[in-house]
Design an enzyme around this catalytic site. Sequence first.
Site, mmCIF file in Angstrom:
data_model
loop_
_atom_site.group_PDB
_atom_site.id
_atom_site.type_symbol
_atom_site.label_atom_id
_atom_site.label_comp_id
_atom_site.label_asym_id
_atom_site.label_seq_id
_atom_site.Cartn_x
_atom_site.Cartn_y
_atom_site.Cartn_z
ATOM 1 N N GLU A 271 0.848 -1.202 0.000
ATOM 2 C CA GLU A 271 0.000 0.000 0.000
ATOM 3 C C GLU A 271 0.876 1.242 0.000
ATOM 4 O OE1 GLU A 271 -2.455 1.499 -0.835
ATOM 5 O OE2 GLU A 271 -4.083 1.357 0.625
ATOM 6 N N ASP B 96 -4.001 5.839 6.101
ATOM 7 C CA ASP B 96 -4.483 7.093 6.684
ATOM 8 C C ASP B 96 -5.359 6.739 7.893
ATOM 9 O OD1 ASP B 96 -5.234 9.721 7.026
ATOM 10 O OD2 ASP B 96 -6.431 9.861 5.220
ATOM 11 N N ARG C 35 0.603 12.083 -9.741
ATOM 12 C CA ARG C 35 1.153 10.758 -9.400
ATOM 13 C C ARG C 35 2.564 10.559 -9.951
ATOM 14 N NH1 ARG C 35 -3.135 7.571 -7.441
ATOM 15 N NH2 ARG C 35 -5.169 7.962 -8.373
HETATM 16 P P1 IMP Z 1 -7.577 5.062 4.601
HETATM 17 O O1 IMP Z 1 -8.590 4.047 4.203
HETATM 18 O O2 IMP Z 1 -8.193 6.209 5.360
HETATM 19 O O3 IMP Z 1 -6.408 4.473 5.344
HETATM 20 O O4 IMP Z 1 -7.067 5.748 3.290
HETATM 21 C C1 IMP Z 1 -6.202 5.122 2.461
HETATM 22 C C2 IMP Z 1 -6.292 5.691 1.060
HETATM 23 O O5 IMP Z 1 -6.626 7.081 1.047
HETATM 24 C C3 IMP Z 1 -4.943 5.587 0.398
HETATM 25 O O6 IMP Z 1 -4.824 4.384 -0.283
HETATM 26 C C4 IMP Z 1 -4.915 6.793 -0.495
HETATM 27 O O7 IMP Z 1 -5.426 6.430 -1.771
HETATM 28 C C5 IMP Z 1 -5.819 7.795 0.128
HETATM 29 N N1 IMP Z 1 -5.052 8.841 0.864
HETATM 30 C C6 IMP Z 1 -4.960 8.997 2.187
HETATM 31 N N2 IMP Z 1 -4.205 10.047 2.515
HETATM 32 C C7 IMP Z 1 -3.788 10.576 1.338
HETATM 33 C C8 IMP Z 1 -2.942 11.706 1.023
HETATM 34 O O8 IMP Z 1 -2.407 12.445 1.866
HETATM 35 N N3 IMP Z 1 -2.723 11.920 -0.302
HETATM 36 C C9 IMP Z 1 -3.277 11.148 -1.274
HETATM 37 N N4 IMP Z 1 -4.064 10.095 -1.011
HETATM 38 C C10 IMP Z 1 -4.322 9.809 0.290
HETATM 39 MG MG MG Z 2 -4.114 3.826 -2.172
#
Ligand code: IMP
Ligand code: MG
Length: 175
Positions: free
Chosen positions: A99, A103, A165
């Site tokens: 991954e 976040d 990206r």
């Molecule tokens: P989570 O489910 O909240 O852990 O989010 C994970 C997904 O959110 C990652 O795979 C990213 O695609 C996106 N994401 C989280 N933070 C960022 C960031 O700061 N920049 C870009 N994408 C992010």
């Molecule tokens: Mg991602």
Amino acid sequence: MKIKDKEFEVLITAEELNQKIKILAEGINADYKGKNPLFIAILNGSFMFAADLMKEIEVECGISFIKLSSYQEMTSTGSVTELIGLNENIFKRDVVIIEDIIDTGGTMVSVLDEFRERGVSSVEVVTLLLKPTALQNNIDIKYLGFEIPDVFVVGYGLDYDGLGRNTKAIYQIKS
Ligand code: IMP
Ligand code: MG
């Protein structure tokens, strides 16, 4: 660097990323020696990290890619994610999830649940980035690149509204 209306500055240089990826790969190479792990990268964000990491992996292994599509379900449960693209049989496999960033951890929890349901022999996580203060789920991360503050980052696979990206470094939003 400017993307749309936002200004970004370097947070992690290309050199720092390359160094860290070598260290992560060393750990994985040692841990999976003699095994045949299946790496599963979560698209889109992890494509660049996955490519660079895999170049340093020396054990016999496979790699596959999945995507998560989230859609609003018309029930009280709200948002639901569906895992798409997993054609590989992961039953009794040693899976390593690749991954770009964890976040809140919501994405990783749903992927881990799904993989365990499918009867993997083991599953570990390698993530390039983690925002510890944003994390809301208990996830065991075996291989971690960098802990970063809870700021929005782009580059090296990560996007801002579909853009940004295609850089060698990781940038954070300028406040
Ligand atoms: P989570 O489910 O909240 O852990 O989010 C994970 C997904 O959110 C990652 O795979 C990213 O695609 C996106 N994401 C989280 N933070 C960022 C960031 O700061 N920049 C870009 N994408 C992010
Ligand atoms: Mg991602």
